[in-house]
Design a protein around this motif. Sequence first.
Motif, PDB file in Angstrom:
ATOM      1  N   LEU A  23     -76.991  78.868  28.638  1.00 26.64           N
ATOM      2  CA  LEU A  23     -75.662  78.704  28.044  1.00 26.64           C
ATOM      3  C   LEU A  23     -74.679  78.170  29.075  1.00 26.64           C
ATOM      4  N   SER A  24     -74.679  78.755  30.252  1.00 26.80           N
ATOM      5  CA  SER A  24     -73.784  78.313  31.316  1.00 26.80           C
ATOM      6  C   SER A  24     -74.067  76.857  31.696  1.00 26.80           C
ATOM      7  N   TRP A  25     -75.341  76.513  31.788  1.00 27.84           N
ATOM      8  CA  TRP A  25     -75.736  75.146  32.120  1.00 27.84           C
ATOM      9  C   TRP A  25     -75.264  74.185  31.038  1.00 27.84           C
ATOM     10  N   CYS A  26     -75.403  74.590  29.790  1.00 34.74           N
ATOM     11  CA  CYS A  26     -74.963  73.773  28.657  1.00 34.74           C
ATOM     12  C   CYS A  26     -73.456  73.541  28.708  1.00 34.74           C
ATOM     13  N   LEU A  27     -72.705  74.608  28.962  1.00 33.35           N
ATOM     14  CA  LEU A  27     -71.247  74.487  29.025  1.00 33.35           C
ATOM     15  C   LEU A  27     -70.820  73.545  30.153  1.00 33.35           C
ATOM     16  N   THR A  28     -71.505  73.628  31.276  1.00 34.17           N
ATOM     17  CA  THR A  28     -71.145  72.820  32.439  1.00 34.17           C
ATOM     18  C   THR A  28     -71.600  71.368  32.312  1.00 34.17           C
ATOM     19  N   ASN A  29     -72.788  71.151  31.754  1.00 30.29           N
ATOM     20  CA  ASN A  29     -73.399  69.819  31.791  1.00 30.29           C
ATOM     21  C   ASN A  29     -73.413  69.043  30.485  1.00 30.29           C
ATOM     22  N   ILE A  30     -73.253  69.718  29.363  1.00 31.34           N
ATOM     23  CA  ILE A  30     -73.340  69.015  28.080  1.00 31.34           C
ATOM     24  C   ILE A  30     -72.016  68.995  27.343  1.00 31.34           C
TER      25      ILE A  30
END
Length: 163
Positions: A23-30
Amino acid sequence: MAEEKERKILVAVDEGEESFYALSWCLTNIVNQNSKDTLVLLYARPPRPVYSTLDGSGYLFSSDILATIEKYSHEVAECVIEKAQRLCKDFNDIKVESKAEHGDPRDVICQAAERLNVDLVVMGSHGYGLIKRAFLGSVSNHCAQNLKCPVLIVKKPKSNGGN
């Protein structure tokens, strides 16, 4: 400048840190703060196991105990969703929807993705080895093979803390 397309992104969350990393990766990168993205946080509540006596005379647990198990399952779902929503708070411009549904996570995620017509499914990977995956099955593998939309599987890097 071309106008951004509105996207609906489903992120599967559970109690594990792998899903919160995803989720954190998605928020940051997508997810872009200026986009019109809608993030759907989905928690699949595993079905309650049925415990019956071996002789078929009835259930092993009383209705009070089963109600307590159900209440606990509901509380876990609420905690997971609340934690995921807190992580999304830093991204003010995105719309966040939350859903907790009963059933096998493989089926719940696939059915929700199709029903909601999402553009992308984001999931964490538990990083099971070949043997464990063979016995337990892989939710992310199942979804990647059965969904029509893209499935992004985010693997949490191993920590270098000597564990």
